[in-house]
Design an enzyme around this catalytic site. Structure first.
Site, PDB file in Angstrom:
ATOM      1  N   CYS A 100       0.884  -1.162   0.150  1.00 17.99           N
ATOM      2  CA  CYS A 100      -0.066   0.235   0.027  1.00 17.99           C
ATOM      3  C   CYS A 100       0.904   1.335  -0.053  1.00 17.99           C
ATOM      4  CB  CYS A 100      -0.972   0.055   1.145  1.00 17.99           C
ATOM      5  SG  CYS A 100      -2.090  -1.336   1.082  1.00 17.99           S
ATOM      6  N   THR A 101       2.075   1.252   0.740  1.00 16.57           N
ATOM      7  CA  THR A 101       3.188   2.263   0.608  1.00 16.57           C
ATOM      8  C   THR A 101       3.647   2.622  -0.792  1.00 16.57           C
ATOM      9  OG1 THR A 101       3.554   2.006   2.844  1.00 16.57           O
ATOM     10  CG2 THR A 101       5.004   3.188   1.602  1.00 16.57           C
TER      11      THR A 101
END
Length: 248
Positions: A100-101
């Site tokens: 997600c980062t």
């Protein structure tokens, strides 16, 4: 002397097997009881159809209410109305996790070109405002992160994974509610979907501008031709008048 023997008595009714009870009373009782409502089958329940590219959705109430990482309440209709060209929602399973980062930072690094045609970009997850605030601050994200704890909007755009998961993907909707993209994919793939959409918009915009420029040029030429024709007509009238005067 003759001995008299006692006659055996017939067996009593108690030794006989009990007779089956009549079903008449049971039937009467069953008829008197109201029928129980049928329990709907879970497997037979109808599921809401997820939107596909080309669909035009009604934005009113679509996906319910969500909130920003700052706690401000909003909904998809308001986001679309505030945008210039439409809304991009990229979904991610959990803030601050590696995948997600990567996804969030790719949208951050491509933010300027991806918003060049007027799209507004938002991250969407079921994370809390606190988790998303930390995520946004730490990664210096230039866009708003939307919190959807009940996954109502996530489900509406078809990015809910049973029983409680979230599919990583991207959803794009235009100003009129037309679905322009809806696709699951990895971090880079979701950014690529939006990039291609923006490029196609730029091509269409360029072609439209070229057509307008061409139309203006045609109008100029036509205007020049009209002026030349008028001037020729005036010159002919002047020459004709001169000939008449010479005859006099």
């Amino acid at each position: 002397m003759v001995e008299l023997r006692k006659r055996r008595e017939a067996p009593s009714d108690a030794s006989q097997p009990p007779q089956k009870k009549s079903n008449a009373s049971t039937s009467a009782k069953a008829e008197s009881e109201p029928p129980k409502a049928a329990t709907p089958s879970v497997h037979g329940a109808e599921k809401t159809k997820s939107p596909v590219v080309g669909d035009t959705i009604s934005l009113e109430g679509f996906g319910g209410e969500v909130e920003s990482q700052d706690g401000a309440k909003t909904n998809l209709k308001a986001l679309v109305e505030e945008s210039k060209n439409g809304v991009v929602l990229f979904t991610y399973p959990r803030a601050s996790t590696p995948g997600c980062t990567t996804q969030a930072c790719l949208f951050r690094d491509e933010f300027s070109p991806l918003t060049a045609t007027g799209y507004s970009i938002f991250g969407l997850s079921s994370d809390s405002p606190k988790a998303n605030t930390t995520f946004k601050t730490k990664q210096n994200l230039p866009y708003t992160l939307l919190c959807d704890p009940n996954a109502t909007l996530i489900s509406a755009i078809g990015m809910r994974k049973a029983p409680k998961g979230i599919v990583r993907g991207v959803f794009v909707v235009g100003k009129g509610g037309r679905v322009e993209a809806v696709e699951p994919g990895g971090p880079a793939a979701t950014v690529e979907v939006v990039r291609k959409l923006v490029e196609s918009c730029e091509v269409m915009s360029s072609e439209s501008a070229g057509n307008m420029a061409g139309a203006k040029e045609i109008q100029k030429v036509a205007s020049k031709n009209d002026t030349a024709e008028v001037q020729a007509d005036v010159a002919a009238e002047v020459a004709d008048t001169a000939k008449k005067l010479d005859k006099v």
